[in-house]
Structure formats: structure tokens, C-alpha cells
Design a protein around this motif. Structure first.
Motif: not given
Ligand SMILES: C[S@@+](CC[C@H](N)C(=O)[O-])C[C@H]1O[C@@H](n2cnc3c(N)ncnc32)[C@H](O)[C@@H]1O
Length: 205
Positions: A116-130
Motif C-alpha cells: 500500500l505504501a509503495l502504491t502510494e509512493i508510485r501515485r505521487v511520483l510523476r511518470p518516469g519518476g524513480t
């Protein structure tokens, strides 16, 4: 939360996470961070000295008030503005696509629902973010894994819910990231069950 979890544990973690053997690993995982950065499980700020010049601002997510206070010397000496912006990596108070890069070190072991935390991190990262990660988890060797399973209940009780057997790369992939650079190794100076580390970068598609 009892006195041990609230006051003693953050000091133990501050000491354990401050060991000098960790510094080269922190330097490696922080390399390439840039722009608007999210750090989940900020702890007492041991990564702060390793933020590269390209980092413009850091949003820190940290539930422990005591850890945040213990971080004060590092946050106030930092060239980079750091703001405590949330308390739980599983529910981030930001719109989508807000951050350029994210950082998590030795934190996915403790967050109750790491996917869930990783999914949240992915959501708030811009496309192509790392996402830059340095995490301990399930060891590559079966003998060490057996010890990890034996020790895990005690480890979780003593260290605020810290799991020893989480398969870090699987969790990162399950959340939709693609790991692009990964190093799996045993941390120097740490017992193998606690020091089976994965250090890498994962791309958000
Ligand atoms: C072992 S410490 C690592 C601290 C720091 N990242 C470091 O490398 O020194 C784990 C940290 O995760 C934090 N943490 C626990 N649950 C969390 C959650 N749900 N969301 C974000 N951070 C959490 C703890 O308070 C603690 O500071």
C-alpha cells in the motif's frame, strides 16, 4: 503506545541507523535524487547529509514525534528545505504526480502494509519518476531464511513491528514499479538475518 515504543525505540533506532558502516550505502542510495523529493520513514534524518545538490526540497513522512525531534540538528544544518509533511507512508497527503524522486531506507520492514505504501509512493511520483530504496528483507540463502523466520516474532516485538522476511523486490514489483538497478548483499557488520539488503532504483511507469 507505551513508553518503550514512544521514547526508547526511536533512540535505539537513531543509534542503530547512525552506524558509520551505513554511510557509504546511504551515499549510494541517495545518488541521483533530484528535484522535489519524498522521503518515507525519515527517522532521525541520517540520509540528510547525502542528499545531492540537485535536490530542491524534501517532504518527510515520519510518524514518530521523538524521531523528528532527534533529527533537528540534521534538518537545521541542511541546505535543502525539509518539511515534515505526513505521518504514514500508507496514506500520503499529496496529489498525484507531485514528486520527481522518492527515497526509502530501512522502512518497508516496518510499515504495516508495504505494498500500500509503495502504491502510494508510485501515485505521487510523476511518470518516469524513480524510487531509490535500501531495505533489509528476506535473505537469498535458505539457511539464513530459516533463522529469519525463527527470529522474526521477537524482532517484531522488540523493534516496533520490524519484519525480517519481506521479499523487497517482489513488493516493489507488486506495487507496479520496475526495478532497474539492484544490488542484493549482506550488510557489513550486521548479523545476516537482519542485514540482507536490497539497494536499488525502481521506475514508475
Ligand atoms: C528503521 S527506521 C529507519 C529510519 C531512516 N529511514 C533511516 O534510514 O535511518 C524505520 C522508520 O520507519 C518509520 N515508520 C514506521 N511506520 C511508518 C509508516 N507507516 N509510514 C512511514 N514511516 C513509518 C519509523 O518511525 C522509523 O523512523
Amino acid at each position: 503506545m507505551g513508553v518503550y515504543e514512544e521514547h526508547v525505540l526511536p533512540r535505539i533506532i537513531n543509534f542503530a541507523c547512525g552506524v558509520k558502516q551505513a554511510r557509504p550505502l546511504r551515499e549510494r542510495v541517495c545518488a541521483g535524487l533530484r528535484g522535489q523529493v519524498l522521503e518515507v520513514g525519515f527517522g532521525t534524518g541520517h540520509n540528510v547529509p547525502f542528499y545531492p545538490d540537485a535536490v530542491e526540497r524534501v517532504a518527510a513522512i515520519e510518524p514518530s514525534q521523538v524521531s523528528w525531534k532527534l533529527a533537528r540538528d540534521r534538518t537545521s544544518a541542511s541546505r535543502v528545505p525539509i518539511e515534515r509533511s505526513g505521518l504514514d507512508g500508507q496514506s500520503l497527503p499529496f496529489p498525484d504526480d507531485m514528486f520527481d524522486t522518492a527515497l526509502s531506507t530501512w522502512t518497508l520492514c516496518t510499515i504495516p502494509d508495504p505494498v500500500l505504501a509503495l502504491t502510494e509512493i508510485r501515485r505521487v511520483l510523476r511518470p518516469g519518476g524513480t524510487l531509490h530504496f535500501l531495505e533489509h528483507g528476506l535473505a537469498p540463502d535458505e539457511g539464513v531464511q530459516r533463522w529469519q523466520h525463527r527470529l522474526e516474532p521477537l524482532n517484531r516485538r522488540m523493534l516496533g513491528g520490524c519484519h525480517l522476511t519481506r521479499p523487497i523486490l517482489d513488493l516493489v514489483r507488486t506495487a507496479g514499479f520496475t526495478p532497474v538497478e539492484v544490488d542484493v548483499f549482506y550488510e557489513e557488520g550486521a548479523p545476516k538475518p537482519m542485514g540482507a539488503d536490497s539497494l536499488g532504483i525502481a521506475k514508475s511507469a
